[in-house]
Design a protein around this motif. Structure first.
Motif, PDB file in Angstrom:
ATOM      1  N   MET A   1      41.671  36.752  43.270  1.00  0.00           N
ATOM      2  CA  MET A   1      40.915  36.328  44.445  1.00  0.00           C
ATOM      3  C   MET A   1      41.191  37.253  45.629  1.00  0.00           C
ATOM      4  SD  MET A   1      41.255  32.208  44.034  1.00  0.00           S
ATOM      5  CE  MET A   1      40.557  31.846  45.618  1.00  0.00           C
ATOM      6  N   CYS A   2      42.428  37.677  45.787  1.00  0.00           N
ATOM      7  CA  CYS A   2      42.754  38.632  46.853  1.00  0.00           C
ATOM      8  C   CYS A   2      42.051  39.962  46.622  1.00  0.00           C
ATOM      9  CB  CYS A   2      44.259  38.842  46.941  1.00  0.00           C
ATOM     10  SG  CYS A   2      45.164  37.426  47.559  1.00  0.00           S
TER      11      CYS A   2
ATOM     12  N   GLY B   1      38.454  39.554  47.592  1.00  0.00           N
ATOM     13  CA  GLY B   1      38.356  39.578  49.059  1.00  0.00           C
ATOM     14  C   GLY B   1      38.535  40.969  49.627  1.00  0.00           C
TER      15      GLY B   1
ATOM     16  N   ALA C   1      35.365  42.829  48.975  1.00  0.00           N
ATOM     17  CA  ALA C   1      34.316  42.401  49.906  1.00  0.00           C
ATOM     18  C   ALA C   1      34.499  43.057  51.274  1.00  0.00           C
ATOM     19  CB  ALA C   1      34.313  40.885  50.032  1.00  0.00           C
TER      20      ALA C   1
ATOM     21  N   THR D   1      29.109  40.602  51.242  1.00  0.00           N
ATOM     22  CA  THR D   1      29.624  39.237  51.201  1.00  0.00           C
ATOM     23  C   THR D   1      29.089  38.424  50.028  1.00  0.00           C
ATOM     24  OG1 THR D   1      27.872  38.489  52.679  1.00  0.00           O
ATOM     25  CG2 THR D   1      29.946  39.167  53.691  1.00  0.00           C
TER      26      THR D   1
ATOM     27  N   THR E   1      31.699  36.866  47.645  1.00  0.00           N
ATOM     28  CA  THR E   1      32.602  35.821  48.115  1.00  0.00           C
ATOM     29  C   THR E   1      32.298  34.453  47.504  1.00  0.00           C
ATOM     30  OG1 THR E   1      31.223  35.496  50.067  1.00  0.00           O
ATOM     31  CG2 THR E   1      33.095  36.984  50.288  1.00  0.00           C
ATOM     32  N   TYR E   2      31.125  34.284  46.920  1.00  0.00           N
ATOM     33  CA  TYR E   2      30.833  33.018  46.243  1.00  0.00           C
ATOM     34  C   TYR E   2      31.740  32.841  45.024  1.00  0.00           C
ATOM     35  CZ  TYR E   2      26.691  32.964  49.159  1.00  0.00           C
ATOM     36  OH  TYR E   2      25.843  32.962  50.231  1.00  0.00           O
TER      37      TYR E   2
ATOM     38  N   LEU F   1      34.791  33.569  44.934  1.00  0.00           N
ATOM     39  CA  LEU F   1      36.083  33.061  45.413  1.00  0.00           C
ATOM     40  C   LEU F   1      36.106  31.534  45.382  1.00  0.00           C
ATOM     41  CD1 LEU F   1      36.720  35.425  48.448  1.00  0.00           C
ATOM     42  CD2 LEU F   1      37.755  35.527  46.195  1.00  0.00           C
ATOM     43  N   THR F   2      35.022  30.929  45.810  1.00  0.00           N
ATOM     44  CA  THR F   2      34.935  29.467  45.781  1.00  0.00           C
ATOM     45  C   THR F   2      34.953  28.950  44.361  1.00  0.00           C
ATOM     46  OG1 THR F   2      33.616  29.556  47.797  1.00  0.00           O
ATOM     47  CG2 THR F   2      33.591  27.500  46.569  1.00  0.00           C
TER      48      THR F   2
END
Length: 95
Positions: free
Chosen positions: A44-45, A48, A51, A57, A60-61, A63-64
């Motif tokens: 996840m890092c 990010g 991104a 961006t 980034t979906y 990540l959720t």
């Protein structure tokens, strides 16, 4: 600024490598579960960081989605796992 991105990528790669090492050598299933959660956090890092580097961006979906799936998976494993037993004759504490 390029040095910052290279350093971030190198540190994330080293973190992922160390986490995979722990996942393979973990003596118990809980050690492996914590290593897997850490590996997903490092991933996840990395997403990010990508991104921020690419100024895109749309990634980034993911990540959720990773956060939700990891949480549900960790809770499920912690709830339904069978305790590790070193000796088959040892069934754990008596009640």
């Amino acid at each position: 600024m390029t040095f910052v991105w290279i350093a971030a990528g190198a540190m994330l790669s080293l973190a992922a490598l160390a986490t995979m090492f722990r996942m393979l050598l973990g003596p118990t299933t809980l050690d492996r579960l914590v290593a897997l959660d850490t590996l997903v956090a490092v991933t996840m890092c990395a997403i990010g960081t990508w991104a921020a580097f690419s100024l895109d961006t749309t990634v980034t979906y993911s990540l959720t989605a990773l956060a939700l799936i990891t949480f549900i998976g960790s809770v499920s494993v912690a709830r339904f796992r069978v305790p590790d037993v070193a000796d088959p004759a040892d069934k754990g504490p008596s009640r």
